[in-house]
Each structure stands twice: as C-alpha cells, then as structure tokens.
Design a protein around this motif. Structure first.
Motif, PDB file in Angstrom:
ATOM      1  N   LEU A  10       0.832  -1.208   0.000  1.00  0.00           N
ATOM      2  CA  LEU A  10       0.000   0.000   0.000  1.00  0.00           C
ATOM      3  C   LEU A  10       0.866   1.257   0.000  1.00  0.00           C
ATOM      4  O   LEU A  10       0.427   2.317  -0.464  1.00  0.00           O
ATOM      5  CB  LEU A  10      -0.942  -0.002   1.210  1.00  0.00           C
ATOM      6  CG  LEU A  10      -2.053  -1.052   1.166  1.00  0.00           C
ATOM      7  CD1 LEU A  10      -2.770  -1.129   2.518  1.00  0.00           C
ATOM      8  CD2 LEU A  10      -3.058  -0.720   0.056  1.00  0.00           C
ATOM      9  N   GLY A  11       2.078   1.141   0.501  1.00  0.00           N
ATOM     10  CA  GLY A  11       3.005   2.278   0.438  1.00  0.00           C
ATOM     11  C   GLY A  11       3.322   2.648  -0.999  1.00  0.00           C
ATOM     12  O   GLY A  11       3.474   3.836  -1.328  1.00  0.00           O
ATOM     13  N   GLN A  12       3.411   1.661  -1.852  1.00  0.00           N
ATOM     14  CA  GLN A  12       3.650   1.905  -3.274  1.00  0.00           C
ATOM     15  C   GLN A  12       2.476   2.656  -3.897  1.00  0.00           C
ATOM     16  O   GLN A  12       2.666   3.552  -4.736  1.00  0.00           O
ATOM     17  CB  GLN A  12       3.837   0.555  -3.973  1.00  0.00           C
ATOM     18  CG  GLN A  12       4.013   0.614  -5.476  1.00  0.00           C
ATOM     19  CD  GLN A  12       4.038  -0.785  -6.094  1.00  0.00           C
ATOM     20  OE1 GLN A  12       4.062  -1.787  -5.387  1.00  0.00           O
ATOM     21  NE2 GLN A  12       4.019  -0.834  -7.410  1.00  0.00           N
ATOM     22  N   VAL A  13       1.276   2.320  -3.477  1.00  0.00           N
ATOM     23  CA  VAL A  13       0.079   3.015  -3.972  1.00  0.00           C
ATOM     24  C   VAL A  13       0.120   4.483  -3.534  1.00  0.00           C
ATOM     25  O   VAL A  13      -0.124   5.403  -4.326  1.00  0.00           O
ATOM     26  CB  VAL A  13      -1.192   2.326  -3.451  1.00  0.00           C
ATOM     27  CG1 VAL A  13      -2.441   3.082  -3.896  1.00  0.00           C
ATOM     28  CG2 VAL A  13      -1.254   0.872  -3.933  1.00  0.00           C
ATOM     29  N   ARG A  14       0.456   4.683  -2.286  1.00  0.00           N
ATOM     30  CA  ARG A  14       0.511   6.051  -1.756  1.00  0.00           C
ATOM     31  C   ARG A  14       1.608   6.866  -2.444  1.00  0.00           C
ATOM     32  O   ARG A  14       1.406   8.043  -2.788  1.00  0.00           O
ATOM     33  CB  ARG A  14       0.762   5.998  -0.248  1.00  0.00           C
ATOM     34  CG  ARG A  14       0.697   7.364   0.427  1.00  0.00           C
ATOM     35  CD  ARG A  14       1.005   7.280   1.903  1.00  0.00           C
ATOM     36  NE  ARG A  14       0.101   6.406   2.599  1.00  0.00           N
ATOM     37  CZ  ARG A  14       0.409   5.174   3.014  1.00  0.00           C
ATOM     38  NH1 ARG A  14       1.625   4.695   2.807  1.00  0.00           N
ATOM     39  NH2 ARG A  14      -0.472   4.453   3.657  1.00  0.00           N
TER      40      ARG A  14
ATOM     41  N   ALA B 104      -8.131   8.434  -5.690  1.00  0.00           N
ATOM     42  CA  ALA B 104      -8.535   7.629  -4.541  1.00  0.00           C
ATOM     43  C   ALA B 104      -8.268   6.154  -4.800  1.00  0.00           C
ATOM     44  O   ALA B 104      -8.532   5.632  -5.883  1.00  0.00           O
ATOM     45  CB  ALA B 104     -10.017   7.846  -4.244  1.00  0.00           C
ATOM     46  N   ALA B 105      -7.738   5.498  -3.772  1.00  0.00           N
ATOM     47  CA  ALA B 105      -7.615   4.040  -3.767  1.00  0.00           C
ATOM     48  C   ALA B 105      -8.471   3.549  -2.605  1.00  0.00           C
ATOM     49  O   ALA B 105      -8.108   3.732  -1.438  1.00  0.00           O
ATOM     50  CB  ALA B 105      -6.162   3.619  -3.583  1.00  0.00           C
ATOM     51  N   LEU B 106      -9.613   2.974  -2.926  1.00  0.00           N
ATOM     52  CA  LEU B 106     -10.571   2.565  -1.897  1.00  0.00           C
ATOM     53  C   LEU B 106     -10.233   1.160  -1.429  1.00  0.00           C
ATOM     54  O   LEU B 106     -10.224   0.209  -2.208  1.00  0.00           O
ATOM     55  CB  LEU B 106     -11.991   2.613  -2.451  1.00  0.00           C
ATOM     56  CG  LEU B 106     -13.084   2.349  -1.415  1.00  0.00           C
ATOM     57  CD1 LEU B 106     -13.216   3.542  -0.473  1.00  0.00           C
ATOM     58  CD2 LEU B 106     -14.416   2.058  -2.092  1.00  0.00           C
ATOM     59  N   LEU B 107      -9.967   1.022  -0.147  1.00  0.00           N
ATOM     60  CA  LEU B 107      -9.533  -0.233   0.454  1.00  0.00           C
ATOM     61  C   LEU B 107     -10.716  -0.890   1.151  1.00  0.00           C
ATOM     62  O   LEU B 107     -11.336  -0.302   2.041  1.00  0.00           O
ATOM     63  CB  LEU B 107      -8.402   0.064   1.447  1.00  0.00           C
ATOM     64  CG  LEU B 107      -7.772  -1.079   2.226  1.00  0.00           C
ATOM     65  CD1 LEU B 107      -7.192  -2.127   1.300  1.00  0.00           C
ATOM     66  CD2 LEU B 107      -6.685  -0.528   3.155  1.00  0.00           C
ATOM     67  N   LEU B 108     -11.034  -2.125   0.743  1.00  0.00           N
ATOM     68  CA  LEU B 108     -12.184  -2.852   1.282  1.00  0.00           C
ATOM     69  C   LEU B 108     -11.743  -4.205   1.814  1.00  0.00           C
ATOM     70  O   LEU B 108     -10.916  -4.879   1.201  1.00  0.00           O
ATOM     71  CB  LEU B 108     -13.239  -3.062   0.194  1.00  0.00           C
ATOM     72  CG  LEU B 108     -13.862  -1.794  -0.384  1.00  0.00           C
ATOM     73  CD1 LEU B 108     -13.824  -1.834  -1.900  1.00  0.00           C
ATOM     74  CD2 LEU B 108     -15.288  -1.642   0.081  1.00  0.00           C
ATOM     75  N   GLY B 109     -12.352  -4.620   2.925  1.00  0.00           N
ATOM     76  CA  GLY B 109     -11.997  -5.893   3.539  1.00  0.00           C
ATOM     77  C   GLY B 109     -13.047  -6.957   3.334  1.00  0.00           C
ATOM     78  O   GLY B 109     -14.091  -6.732   2.713  1.00  0.00           O
TER      79      GLY B 109
ATOM     80  N   VAL C 165      -5.111   6.524   0.104  1.00  0.00           N
ATOM     81  CA  VAL C 165      -5.677   5.207   0.438  1.00  0.00           C
ATOM     82  C   VAL C 165      -6.787   5.415   1.460  1.00  0.00           C
ATOM     83  O   VAL C 165      -6.542   5.819   2.603  1.00  0.00           O
ATOM     84  CB  VAL C 165      -4.593   4.261   0.979  1.00  0.00           C
ATOM     85  CG1 VAL C 165      -5.211   2.908   1.334  1.00  0.00           C
ATOM     86  CG2 VAL C 165      -3.481   4.088  -0.052  1.00  0.00           C
ATOM     87  N   LEU C 166      -8.010   5.146   1.029  1.00  0.00           N
ATOM     88  CA  LEU C 166      -9.205   5.334   1.848  1.00  0.00           C
ATOM     89  C   LEU C 166      -9.664   3.975   2.361  1.00  0.00           C
ATOM     90  O   LEU C 166     -10.052   3.111   1.576  1.00  0.00           O
ATOM     91  CB  LEU C 166     -10.322   5.978   1.020  1.00  0.00           C
ATOM     92  CG  LEU C 166      -9.966   7.276   0.287  1.00  0.00           C
ATOM     93  CD1 LEU C 166     -11.118   7.708  -0.609  1.00  0.00           C
ATOM     94  CD2 LEU C 166      -9.613   8.374   1.285  1.00  0.00           C
TER      95      LEU C 166
ATOM     96  N   ALA D 195      -3.769   0.482   9.402  1.00  0.00           N
ATOM     97  CA  ALA D 195      -2.623   1.319   9.778  1.00  0.00           C
ATOM     98  C   ALA D 195      -1.861   1.808   8.565  1.00  0.00           C
ATOM     99  O   ALA D 195      -1.227   2.875   8.604  1.00  0.00           O
ATOM    100  CB  ALA D 195      -1.699   0.529  10.701  1.00  0.00           C
ATOM    101  N   ALA D 196      -1.917   1.055   7.463  1.00  0.00           N
ATOM    102  CA  ALA D 196      -1.187   1.429   6.248  1.00  0.00           C
ATOM    103  C   ALA D 196      -1.991   2.358   5.346  1.00  0.00           C
ATOM    104  O   ALA D 196      -1.484   2.782   4.305  1.00  0.00           O
ATOM    105  CB  ALA D 196      -0.811   0.168   5.463  1.00  0.00           C
ATOM    106  N   SER D 197      -3.215   2.695   5.741  1.00  0.00           N
ATOM    107  CA  SER D 197      -4.050   3.584   4.928  1.00  0.00           C
ATOM    108  C   SER D 197      -3.855   5.035   5.342  1.00  0.00           C
ATOM    109  O   SER D 197      -3.210   5.336   6.351  1.00  0.00           O
ATOM    110  CB  SER D 197      -5.526   3.187   5.066  1.00  0.00           C
ATOM    111  OG  SER D 197      -5.994   3.462   6.378  1.00  0.00           O
TER     112      SER D 197
END
Length: 271
Positions: free
Chosen positions: A183-187, A216-221, A193-194, A233-235
């Motif tokens: 996710l750091g690469q995305v940021r 926006a990179a929407l993060l879903l679980g 990162v949402l 924590a990485a968002s």
C-alpha cells in the motif's frame, strides 16, 4: 458453422477442462496452474471473446448449437445432451453454454498503479460471489483497476465471472505484494488510500476533501472481519458510509457500489 463434435459419454477425455466444476478446491488447483478458466452462459462467453480471451473449447447443450453458429472456428465445439453435461460438470448447466478459455498474461501492480486514476484495493475478499459483484460495481461506476491482496479469491473462477456478468474481463487487476506494505507503493504514486470501516470516528465519504478524492484508492476488507489492523494502519484516511437504524455495515459488494458512486459522482463525463 464450425465442426461440432457430439459427446455421448460424460467420461470422454475431451471434457477434461469441465470436470467437477462445483468442486472449488479441485478447480482452484486445476485452473490457474493450467492457464484456463471457465465461462458460463452465452453473454459471458461473448464478453470473454470481445475482451480478447482465446477459447480452448466450447461445451454446449446440443439443442442450442444453432444459436451459436457464429462462434470462432479455432476451438473445438462439443455438443451434448443435458444429462451428459450434468454428469460431466457436476451440476445442471441450465444456461446450456460453457466455454474454456486461455488466461491472459497476468498484469503487474506497477502497471495498473501507473495508468489508473481510481483504484479499488481488496484485502482477503475470498468469497467468489462478492469478488464478482465488486468487479461489476467497478466496471459500472468508474473504477479503473482492482488490486488484490494475495489471499483474495480468483476473479476468473466460474462463479465470480458469472456474478460479474463478464465484467471481470473489463477491469484490469493484479496482486499487490507484499501485503500490506505494498500500500506504500500506492501512496507513493499519489493515491490517497481510503480504508472502509464501520468505525464511528471515520470520515463520512461525502465529507472527503477534493484533494482526498482526486486520486482515490478505496480499500475494502472481507465480509465479516473487515480490514485487518495492519491494513488500516497502512491507509491514509478511514472512511465510512453513514448508516441508519443502528445498522453497522453493508455487504462488501454493496458498500463498494455506494463508495464507488460517491467517489465518481463529480466526474465530468459518464460513459
């Protein structure tokens, strides 16, 4: 009309790609390593062809052959009675149309991050119905690509393809590794990162700033557990969909649809 091969024996070796289609563990061990996937239904089959997937073979209810006379002739067409189809595949093929396709080369996360403006990022979404529905949401609501944690389900598994109505072919995807450090690469590529969460303290989606919405990179679980603590924590920003009547969350595919629409509602053009 290409040549049609009639199949009368469900144990015919030519039907190897179609064996035990309801056995998830077996199909997971068989399909990706052999570079194939199964499409079910005429609509999905034709979308796979339009997306550039190359057919290995077709397996069709003999009564429907006339409807599919325009199929490309570079793959064998097998025709069988419904009872033979059911015995070979392990379920009643009520759509009467199956096809085995070669997979395309896997994309890399780097490629997708470089070319996308809006991303969906899924962590541990291992239910194929939810995966398929999220891809359909993404195609309809302006998401450019999907990044998957290594524990997500295969988007090209038959059920996921069917639920997506073939839209898994329209949205590029890749595995993001290592997880969640990727996710750091995305940021670093300029995305915010949402992280979707039911946390009451999270920012309502409609209150995001213009800067937060821009890329926006929407993060879903996953359904149930949601995002892991390490992914949260990485968002950058925890976000929520405001709820009523004490409902704390939505199905992941429903939540994705709401969030995708909200993030894309200011787009100048809707194609």
């Amino acid at each position: 009309m290409p040549d049609v091969h009639e199949i009368t024996d469900p144990a015919d070796d030519r039907l190897g790609d179609y064996r035990a289609l309801t056995d998830l563990e077996l199909r997971t061990r068989w399909e990706p390593p052999h570079g194939l996937f199964i499409a079910e239904g005429e609509l999905v089959l034709r979308r796979a062809l339009r997306a550039g997937y190359r057919p290995r073979s077709y397996l069709i209810d003999a009564k429907r052959i006339g409807q599919l006379a325009d199929l490309p002739g570079d793959a064998p067409i097998y025709a069988a009675a419904p009872a033979v189809l059911e015995q070979a595949t392990g379920f009643h093929v009520h759509r009467g149309v199956l096809a085995s396709f070669h997979r395309l080369p896997l994309r890399t996360a780097d490629e997708l991050i470089a070319s996308a403006r809006r991303l969906a990022v899924l962590e541990d979404v291992n239910n194929h119905t939810n995966i398929g529905a999220v891809f359909r949401d993404a195609a309809a609501l302006g998401v450019d690509a999907v990044l998957l944690s290594p524990t997500c389900a295969d988007p090209l598994y038959r059920r996921a393809v069917r639920v997506s109505m073939g839209e898994v072919f329209a949205i590029p995807y890749a595995t993001l590794e290592p997880w969640p450090d990727g996710l750091g690469q995305v940021r670093e590529a300029g995305f915010t990162v949402l992280a979707m969460t039911p946390d009451p303290a999270a920012t309502p989606l409609h209150q995001l700033t213009t800067a937060q919405r821009a890329r926006a990179a929407l993060l879903l679980g996953a359904e149930g557990p949601g995002l892991s603590r390490t992914a949260l924590a990485a968002s950058d920003v925890p976000v929520k969909i405001p709820m009523r009547r004490n409902v704390d969350s939505l199905n992941v595919a429903a939540a994705a649809a709401v969030a995708f629409w909200e993030l894309g509602r200011d787009d100048q053009e809707i194609a």
